[in-house]
Design a protein around this motif. Structure first.
Motif, PDB file in Angstrom:
ATOM      1  N   SER A  34      -3.178   0.844   5.770  1.00 58.83           N
ATOM      2  CA  SER A  34      -4.040  -0.194   5.215  1.00 58.83           C
ATOM      3  C   SER A  34      -5.064  -0.595   6.253  1.00 58.83           C
ATOM      4  O   SER A  34      -4.733  -0.751   7.434  1.00 58.83           O
ATOM      5  CB  SER A  34      -3.210  -1.410   4.786  1.00 58.83           C
ATOM      6  N   ALA A  41       0.869  -1.185   0.000  1.00 56.83           N
ATOM      7  CA  ALA A  41       0.000   0.000   0.000  1.00 56.83           C
ATOM      8  C   ALA A  41       0.898   1.225   0.000  1.00 56.83           C
ATOM      9  O   ALA A  41       0.830   2.094   0.865  1.00 56.83           O
ATOM     10  CB  ALA A  41      -0.928  -0.018   1.216  1.00 56.83           C
ATOM     11  N   THR A  78      -5.753   0.811  -6.060  1.00 54.70           N
ATOM     12  CA  THR A  78      -6.237  -0.420  -5.424  1.00 54.70           C
ATOM     13  C   THR A  78      -6.768  -1.426  -6.434  1.00 54.70           C
ATOM     14  O   THR A  78      -7.446  -1.063  -7.396  1.00 54.70           O
ATOM     15  CB  THR A  78      -7.378  -0.122  -4.426  1.00 54.70           C
ATOM     16  N   THR A 110     -10.985   0.424  -1.540  1.00 48.46           N
ATOM     17  CA  THR A 110     -10.825   1.579  -2.431  1.00 48.46           C
ATOM     18  C   THR A 110     -11.182   2.874  -1.713  1.00 48.46           C
ATOM     19  O   THR A 110     -10.518   3.904  -1.884  1.00 48.46           O
ATOM     20  CB  THR A 110     -11.701   1.416  -3.687  1.00 48.46           C
TER      21      THR A 110
END
Length: 506
Positions: A445, A358, A386, A452
């Motif tokens: 995260s 991420a 994402t 999303t």
């Protein structure tokens, strides 16, 4: 522009586009493109070399009058007729754009260098919605987007086939409008093509310092202000997100800034922020090997914003635009970022790193803060952020998260004109709450559920209350199969919509 990266942009720049009074009978070209309805082709109402052959082909069932098809005319003046058909008597601007994409593919097959395009005339048998300027825009934009060819590295590869001359024929009283539209259409196509070229480049060809060179080329070409922060300068400023992501790679990160000032005062400034991860392995949270080669496209957000700057550079709107690209390569190494690390972003906020895959949101955090520091008053970020957006929307639609309904409405209006689909996702307080960390200000995260949305809101945290729109183009920036105006590979998603937002307001 000297760099090899801009192959397709170079030939498009060299294509001469002219708008003349006349019709297909007067056209002298390697190929003539004529748009008509199925009924018009059936009735043979067009006076153009090859029209009778088209009519016979319809009667014999060799041409359905709808799909685009080439016919030999037997004329030295215009040896190929590209017949573009449509089943409806009323064409939308979107119809015209797609029809021209198809026409360009036929012109490529014919290896035509000079192409004449006849503007469809309003008549009892065919009408089109929109203005003549919009039609001219769609004709040139659609043709150039359809003519896109991905550069390959095969030993016997030929350079992309370019068009020397595109001549648009229309009625006397329509020329000025069509010409205005054609100018915009070419500028939109050039910006989109740059984004496509960049997105398609292998990671060993495009890396952060090379992306900085592209930005410098654009600055030289269009007179933008430019400055680049290398890894030492970024670290000295405290850009912990950018440095953290990039430190595992032998290719150090760059923070890239382009500035266009179209107003006397540096206020009311669009901040275009792009994710420029030139290759993403996932870092220590390494990705599966299947399809990892497609991670060359993880700089798609940077490509989008640099492409929008190309369009702005050509059209010179009365607007102020700041483009900030955070570029890094996300690699596993002994000194790479690890899950559980806590880093300090340029804003001063601390971030708990839950997942090193991420990473895009980490570099965007610093870029958002930097854009605000440099004077941006409203922010648009674009990122291949994402995989979850593909699950939610497929590869047809760009997911959007925002904190400002007025800016969202502006984006939606622009997207309807360009034909690029967007969909706003919710941003309720409960989603924001998921970003909270026990050991830092935020965590990068929050798990799969709503991924999303929470990824977008993480980026929005660093807008610090400025009007902001986030575009998740992970599904739309790179396609496995050509569709509509988009080729296989890099698409240049959202270049045209962002350019439309800025130039139409100006």
């Amino acid at each position: 522009m000297k760099t090899m990266i801009l192959t397709n942009v170079n030939w498009m720049n060299e294509t001469n586009i002219s708008v003349l009074a006349g019709d297909a009978v007067q056209a002298e070209a390697d190929a003539v493109v004529v748009i008509a309805t199925k009924k018009q082709w059936e009735q043979g109402t067009h006076v153009v070399p090859g029209a009778k052959l088209v009519q016979q082909a319809v009667q014999c069932g060799l041409f359905d009058g709808i799909k685009t098809q080439s016919f030999p005319t037997g004329s030295d003046k215009a040896p190929v007729l590209i017949a573009v058909g449509h089943s409806n008597d009323v064409l939308t601007i979107a119809d015209i754009r797609i029809m021209m994409v198809q026409a360009a593919k036929e012109a490529l097959k014919a290896r035509a260098k000079r192409v004449a395009i006849v503007v469809p005339q309003q008549s009892d048998s065919m009408k089109f919605t929109g203005s003549l300027a919009e039609a001219g825009h769609a004709i040139i934009e659609g043709f150039l987007l359809g003519a896109y060819q991905r550069v390959t590295y095969k030993r016997d590869a030929k350079p992309p086939h370019g068009f020397e001359q595109l001549t648009v024929y229309g009625a006397d009283d329509a020329l000025e409008q069509v010409e205005q539209g054609a100018t915009r259409g070419k500028a939109y196509a050039l910006g989109t093509t740059l984004a496509r070229d960049l997105t398609n480049l292998p990671g060993n060809v495009l890396y952060p310092s090379k992306m900085a060179e592209v930005a410098q080329d654009l600055a030289h070409t269009f007179g933008f202000e430019v400055h680049i922060l290398d890894e030492h300068q970024a670290e000295a400023k405290g850009m912990g997100g950018l440095i953290g992501v990039g430190k595992g790679s032998v290719n150090p990160p760059r923070m890239i800034v382009l500035k266009y000032q179209g107003k006397e005062e540096w206020n009311d400034v669009y901040g275009l922020v792009g994710k420029g991860i030139t290759f993403d392995t996932g870092g220590i949270s390494i990705k599966p090997s299947a399809n990892m080669e497609q991670m060359i496209c993880d700089m798609g957000g940077a490509g989008t914003m640099l492409g929008a700057m190309v369009t702005i550079g050509h059209l010179r709107p009365k607007a102020n635009v700041l483009c900030v690209i955070a570029s890094a390569e996300n690699m596993p190494a002994g000194n790479a970022l690890k899950p559980g690390d806590v880093i300090t972003s340029y804003s001063g906020r601390t971030i708990e790193v839950i997942n090193t895959d991420a990473e895009g949101r980490l570099v965007l955090a610093d870029a958002m803060t930097y854009a605000k520091e440099l004077g941006a008053t409203k922010l648009i970020d674009a990122a291949t952020l994402t995989g979850a957006v593909t699950v939610a929307l497929g590869d047809f639609t760009t997911g959007v998260v925002t904190n400002d309904e007025a800016l969202m409405q502006q984006l939606t209006t622009a997207s309807k004109r360009t034909g690029e689909y967007v969909w706003q996702l919710p941003s309720h307080q409960e989603y924001w709450d998921l970003l909270k960390s026990e050991v830092a200000d935020v965590r990068n995260s929050c798990g799969r559920a709503g991924g999303t949305i929470t990824a977008g809101l993480f980026v929005g945290t660093f807008a610090d209350g400025l009007p902001w729109v986030h575009l998740d183009i992970a599904a739309t920036a790179f396609l496995n199969k050509a569709r509509g105006v988009d080729p296989k590979g890099g698409t240049g998603a959202m270049v045209r919509t962002i350019a439309e937002m800025i130039t139409s307001e100006a």
